[in-house]
Write a protein that holds these residues in place. Structure first.
Motif, short mmCIF file in Angstrom:
data_model
loop_
_atom_site.label_atom_id
_atom_site.label_comp_id
_atom_site.label_asym_id
_atom_site.label_seq_id
_atom_site.Cartn_x
_atom_site.Cartn_y
_atom_site.Cartn_z
N LEU A 98 28.12 66.80 30.20
CA LEU A 98 29.48 67.11 30.61
C LEU A 98 30.44 65.99 30.23
O LEU A 98 30.12 64.84 30.27
CB LEU A 98 29.50 67.25 32.13
N PRO A 159 42.51 63.50 41.19
CA PRO A 159 42.38 64.88 40.69
C PRO A 159 42.27 65.92 41.80
O PRO A 159 42.66 67.05 41.62
CB PRO A 159 41.09 64.82 39.86
N ASN A 163 42.39 67.66 50.46
CA ASN A 163 41.10 68.32 50.70
C ASN A 163 41.06 68.84 52.14
O ASN A 163 41.51 68.16 53.06
CB ASN A 163 39.96 67.33 50.46
N ALA A 229 39.16 59.38 46.29
CA ALA A 229 39.30 60.33 45.16
C ALA A 229 38.07 61.22 44.99
O ALA A 229 38.18 62.36 44.57
CB ALA A 229 39.58 59.58 43.87
N CYS A 237 31.22 63.39 46.05
CA CYS A 237 31.05 64.05 44.75
C CYS A 237 29.72 63.65 44.11
O CYS A 237 29.43 62.47 43.96
CB CYS A 237 32.20 63.65 43.84
N LEU A 238 28.96 64.64 43.71
CA LEU A 238 27.66 64.35 43.09
C LEU A 238 27.81 63.98 41.62
O LEU A 238 26.90 63.43 41.02
CB LEU A 238 26.75 65.58 43.22
N GLY A 239 28.97 64.30 41.04
CA GLY A 239 29.14 64.06 39.61
C GLY A 239 29.90 62.79 39.29
O GLY A 239 30.29 62.57 38.14
C1 HEM Z 1 37.24 62.70 37.96
C2 HEM Z 1 36.30 63.59 38.18
C3 HEM Z 1 35.92 64.13 39.55
C4 HEM Z 1 36.55 64.02 40.76
C5 HEM Z 1 37.85 63.27 41.10
C6 HEM Z 1 35.74 64.73 41.73
C7 HEM Z 1 36.05 64.85 43.08
C8 HEM Z 1 35.29 65.53 44.00
C9 HEM Z 1 35.63 65.72 45.39
C10 HEM Z 1 36.90 65.22 46.08
C11 HEM Z 1 34.63 66.42 45.98
C12 HEM Z 1 34.55 66.85 47.45
C13 HEM Z 1 35.01 68.29 47.59
C14 HEM Z 1 34.84 68.81 48.99
O1 HEM Z 1 33.84 68.56 49.64
O2 HEM Z 1 35.73 69.51 49.44
C15 HEM Z 1 33.64 66.67 44.97
C16 HEM Z 1 32.46 67.36 45.18
C17 HEM Z 1 31.54 67.63 44.20
N1 HEM Z 1 31.61 67.26 42.87
FE1 HEM Z 1 33.08 66.21 41.99
N2 HEM Z 1 34.65 65.25 41.09
C18 HEM Z 1 34.71 64.90 39.76
C19 HEM Z 1 33.79 65.21 38.76
C20 HEM Z 1 32.63 65.88 38.97
C21 HEM Z 1 31.67 66.18 37.94
C22 HEM Z 1 31.80 65.75 36.48
C23 HEM Z 1 30.67 66.87 38.54
C24 HEM Z 1 29.41 67.43 37.96
C25 HEM Z 1 28.77 66.92 36.95
C26 HEM Z 1 30.99 66.99 39.95
C27 HEM Z 1 30.19 67.60 40.89
C28 HEM Z 1 30.49 67.73 42.23
C29 HEM Z 1 29.64 68.42 43.19
C30 HEM Z 1 28.31 69.10 42.89
C31 HEM Z 1 30.30 68.35 44.44
C32 HEM Z 1 29.85 68.94 45.78
C33 HEM Z 1 29.09 67.90 46.58
C34 HEM Z 1 28.68 68.45 47.94
O3 HEM Z 1 29.44 69.23 48.53
O4 HEM Z 1 27.63 68.08 48.43
N3 HEM Z 1 32.18 66.37 40.17
N4 HEM Z 1 34.06 66.12 43.77
#
Ligand code: HEM
Length: 289
Positions: A98, A159, A163, A229, A237-239
């Motif tokens: 990715l 980004p 929330n 963030a 965030c897992l990613g």
């Molecule tokens: C600048 C890039 C990114 C930002 C700022 C970001 C931010 C976030 C945020 C704020 C959440 C929490 C959402 C919530 O619980 O309401 C989240 C969850 C998550 N993100 Fe990202 N993310 C980014 C990139 C990525 C990428 C590249 C991936 C995958 C390869 C990813 C996978 C996930 C997953 C799987 C969750 C859910 C985790 C859970 O609920 O246990 N994210 N992200």
């Protein structure tokens, strides 16, 4: 362009599907996904809270469009799941990487320091390897200033700007605030990133140095509860790490090849959606170096 790039890449990882948004592709799934995100976020903006429920019950206007977009997204996801199941039953699986773009605040001094760091990392390579395009994982890890510049951009422009979470059961927040079952609790990362009580008097200044150890120049992470963030706690965030690798790689490669100039007087119109977006994009003058 950055948004279309991010969309193509996340789809490649999540679905192994290239929606072909770059260079200027047209994809029904991408449009439906964007509409679904914007229309869902719009539910929070009614003058009369909950008015959307009436429109939903009557299948009117934006709620009808939302229903259609969600049906299209679900239809697409169902098709992908079906085809993956078929592939797996035949014993073949594919893997992919990715990438995710981000907006780097345009500041000539920051751009210069990034270029210097990238050039220094490249210069440490063996002679025969100097011209190899791109950077490997170890080289990206050495880019502390790039890491800091990206982190600082997302402090001011997270980004996920707002929330919302719903409390399943009644609870009490660490500061003693009571939360009832079924209540929504929201935090505003955009506002938090600009608060003086959190970041000090220069909260609104773009200063990558705040993330660097003054003596070593190495990146110093902060508590995720302060730098929100990527969310914090068990659902962080897992990613995150993957996102950094890709953002750093893209920033390093683009700035090595191009000079970017943003009109300092231009104020992009920000759009309230599930992610922070600019209504008309950000005009950038790009010059090959
Ligand atoms: C600048 C890039 C990114 C930002 C700022 C970001 C931010 C976030 C945020 C704020 C959440 C929490 C959402 C919530 O619980 O309401 C989240 C969850 C998550 N993100 Fe990202 N993310 C980014 C990139 C990525 C990428 C590249 C991936 C995958 C390869 C990813 C996978 C996930 C997953 C799987 C969750 C859910 C985790 C859970 O609920 O246990 N994210 N992200």
């Amino acid at each position: 362009m950055l948004e279309r790039y991010a969309f193509d890449n996340i789809c490649r990882v999540a679905f192994d599907h290239d929606p072909g948004q770059l260079p200027d592709g047209d994809d029904g799934f991408a449009d439906a996904f964007r509409d679904a995100a914007n229309l869902s976020a719009g539910r929070f903006q009614y003058a009369v809270p909950g008015f959307w429920m009436i429109k939903k019950a009557l299948n009117l206007g934006s709620e009808r469009r939302l229903r259609e977009s969600i049906a299209m997204v679900h239809g697409f996801a169902d098709r992908i799941i079906r085809s993956r199941r078929e592939e797996m039953s035949m014993g073949c699986e594919k893997h992919d990487l990715l990438s995710r773009f981000m907006l780097l605040s345009s500041r000539p001094d920051v751009e210069r320091r990034i270029r210097d760091e990238v050039a220094a990392v490249r210069a440490r390579r063996a002679v025969g390897d100097l011209g190899r395009p791109g950077f490997d994982l170890d080289e990206l890890r050495e880019m502390h200033y790039v890491h800091a510049a990206i982190t600082e951009s997302m402090r001011l422009y997270p980004p996920v700007p707002v929330n919302f979470l719903r409390a399943e059961a009644a609870d009490v927040l660490p500061d003693g605030t009571a939360v009832g079952a079924g209540w929504f609790v929201a935090y505003n990362s955009y506002a938090m990133g600009r608060m003086e009580p959190v970041w000090g008097e220069d909260a609104r200044a773009y200063r990558p140095e705040r993330w660097l150890d003054p003596a070593e120049g190495t990146f110093q992470p902060d508590s995720p509860f302060r730098y929100i963030a990527f969310h914090a706690g068990p659902r962080i965030c897992l990613g995150k790490e993957m996102a950094y690798i890709q953002m750093k790689s893209i920033v390093a490669c683009v700035l090595e090849e191009f000079e970017l100039a943003v009109d300092g007087a231009y104020r992009p119109r920000q759009v309230t959606s599930l992610t922070l977006r600019m209504a008309d994009g950000l005009p950038v003058r790009v010059k090959a170096r």
